[in-house]
Design a protein around this motif. Structure first.
Motif, PDB file in Angstrom:
ATOM      1  N   ASP A  65      37.736   0.570  15.188  1.00  0.00           N
ATOM      2  CA  ASP A  65      36.813   1.693  15.380  1.00  0.00           C
ATOM      3  C   ASP A  65      35.933   1.477  16.604  1.00  0.00           C
ATOM      4  O   ASP A  65      35.579   2.427  17.291  1.00  0.00           O
ATOM      5  CB  ASP A  65      35.932   1.873  14.140  1.00  0.00           C
ATOM      6  CG  ASP A  65      36.747   2.237  12.905  1.00  0.00           C
ATOM      7  OD1 ASP A  65      37.644   3.086  13.003  1.00  0.00           O
ATOM      8  OD2 ASP A  65      36.485   1.641  11.841  1.00  0.00           O
ATOM      9  N   HIS A  66      35.582   0.219  16.848  1.00  0.00           N
ATOM     10  CA  HIS A  66      34.734  -0.144  17.987  1.00  0.00           C
ATOM     11  C   HIS A  66      35.215  -1.461  18.574  1.00  0.00           C
ATOM     12  O   HIS A  66      35.811  -2.276  17.880  1.00  0.00           O
ATOM     13  CB  HIS A  66      33.261  -0.305  17.570  1.00  0.00           C
ATOM     14  CG  HIS A  66      32.659   0.917  16.979  1.00  0.00           C
ATOM     15  ND1 HIS A  66      32.140   1.937  17.744  1.00  0.00           N
ATOM     16  CD2 HIS A  66      32.495   1.291  15.696  1.00  0.00           C
ATOM     17  CE1 HIS A  66      31.687   2.890  16.957  1.00  0.00           C
ATOM     18  NE2 HIS A  66      31.884   2.522  15.701  1.00  0.00           N
ATOM     19  N   ARG A  67      34.915  -1.666  19.850  1.00  0.00           N
ATOM     20  CA  ARG A  67      35.170  -2.933  20.549  1.00  0.00           C
ATOM     21  C   ARG A  67      33.852  -3.382  21.146  1.00  0.00           C
ATOM     22  O   ARG A  67      33.152  -2.582  21.765  1.00  0.00           O
ATOM     23  CB  ARG A  67      36.207  -2.751  21.658  1.00  0.00           C
ATOM     24  CG  ARG A  67      37.607  -2.452  21.138  1.00  0.00           C
ATOM     25  CD  ARG A  67      38.546  -2.094  22.287  1.00  0.00           C
ATOM     26  NE  ARG A  67      39.896  -1.915  21.820  1.00  0.00           N
ATOM     27  CZ  ARG A  67      40.918  -2.732  22.102  1.00  0.00           C
ATOM     28  NH1 ARG A  67      40.718  -3.775  22.892  1.00  0.00           N
ATOM     29  NH2 ARG A  67      42.123  -2.505  21.627  1.00  0.00           N
ATOM     30  N   CYS A  68      33.515  -4.659  20.958  1.00  0.00           N
ATOM     31  CA  CYS A  68      32.228  -5.177  21.424  1.00  0.00           C
ATOM     32  C   CYS A  68      32.414  -6.523  22.103  1.00  0.00           C
ATOM     33  O   CYS A  68      33.345  -7.269  21.805  1.00  0.00           O
ATOM     34  CB  CYS A  68      31.256  -5.343  20.254  1.00  0.00           C
ATOM     35  SG  CYS A  68      30.807  -3.789  19.454  1.00  0.00           S
ATOM     36  N   SER A  69      31.469  -6.849  22.976  1.00  0.00           N
ATOM     37  CA  SER A  69      31.544  -8.116  23.712  1.00  0.00           C
ATOM     38  C   SER A  69      31.215  -9.319  22.827  1.00  0.00           C
ATOM     39  O   SER A  69      31.642 -10.428  23.114  1.00  0.00           O
ATOM     40  CB  SER A  69      30.615  -8.085  24.922  1.00  0.00           C
ATOM     41  OG  SER A  69      29.280  -7.902  24.500  1.00  0.00           O
ATOM     42  N   GLY A  70      30.451  -9.115  21.787  1.00  0.00           N
ATOM     43  CA  GLY A  70      30.075 -10.220  20.914  1.00  0.00           C
ATOM     44  C   GLY A  70      29.378  -9.731  19.668  1.00  0.00           C
ATOM     45  O   GLY A  70      29.271  -8.524  19.416  1.00  0.00           O
ATOM     46  N   LEU A  71      28.871 -10.669  18.882  1.00  0.00           N
ATOM     47  CA  LEU A  71      28.265 -10.334  17.591  1.00  0.00           C
ATOM     48  C   LEU A  71      26.977  -9.536  17.726  1.00  0.00           C
ATOM     49  O   LEU A  71      26.700  -8.663  16.897  1.00  0.00           O
ATOM     50  CB  LEU A  71      28.022 -11.609  16.790  1.00  0.00           C
ATOM     51  CG  LEU A  71      29.281 -12.327  16.318  1.00  0.00           C
ATOM     52  CD1 LEU A  71      28.918 -13.630  15.626  1.00  0.00           C
ATOM     53  CD2 LEU A  71      30.103 -11.444  15.402  1.00  0.00           C
ATOM     54  N   ARG A  72      26.183  -9.814  18.733  1.00  0.00           N
ATOM     55  CA  ARG A  72      24.930  -9.063  18.924  1.00  0.00           C
ATOM     56  C   ARG A  72      25.226  -7.583  19.130  1.00  0.00           C
ATOM     57  O   ARG A  72      24.605  -6.710  18.527  1.00  0.00           O
ATOM     58  CB  ARG A  72      24.143  -9.645  20.102  1.00  0.00           C
ATOM     59  CG  ARG A  72      22.911  -8.867  20.492  1.00  0.00           C
ATOM     60  CD  ARG A  72      21.945  -8.799  19.332  1.00  0.00           C
ATOM     61  NE  ARG A  72      20.910  -7.849  19.622  1.00  0.00           N
ATOM     62  CZ  ARG A  72      19.657  -8.016  19.298  1.00  0.00           C
ATOM     63  NH1 ARG A  72      19.279  -9.082  18.654  1.00  0.00           N
ATOM     64  NH2 ARG A  72      18.769  -7.111  19.599  1.00  0.00           N
TER      65      ARG A  72
END
Length: 85
Positions: A65-72
């Protein structure tokens, strides 16, 4: 694969029962396609973080659903602070 190993959902279903979780309002954050497949199969929101084997621009099946650079950044998406793709 054993039902408790991803992409099996037995571990998530047991946690949902034990903790009275609403899976439709829950998320899985992972760095592998098996994490995303597990989340999709369990009805969770899914976030792929680029901390593991998959890197930006690489295909992931199924698509998260989403792609993120990291946990934050993933936490910000879950909290509604940021809209990531």
């Amino acid at each position: 694969n054993a039902p408790c190993r991803k992409p099996g959902t037995a571990m998530i279903e047991a946690a949902a029962k034990d903790l009275n979780l609403d899976l439709s309002r829950s998320w899985i954050v992972g760095d592998r396609a098996t994490d995303i497949a597990c989340g999709k199969a369990a009805g969770l929101g899914t976030i792929l973080v680029y901390t593991g084997s998959l890197k930006p621009g690489e295909a992931c099946d199924p698509e998260p659903d989403h792609r993120c650079s990291g946990l934050r950044e993933a936490a910000d998406v879950i909290l509604g602070v940021k809209d990531a793709t």
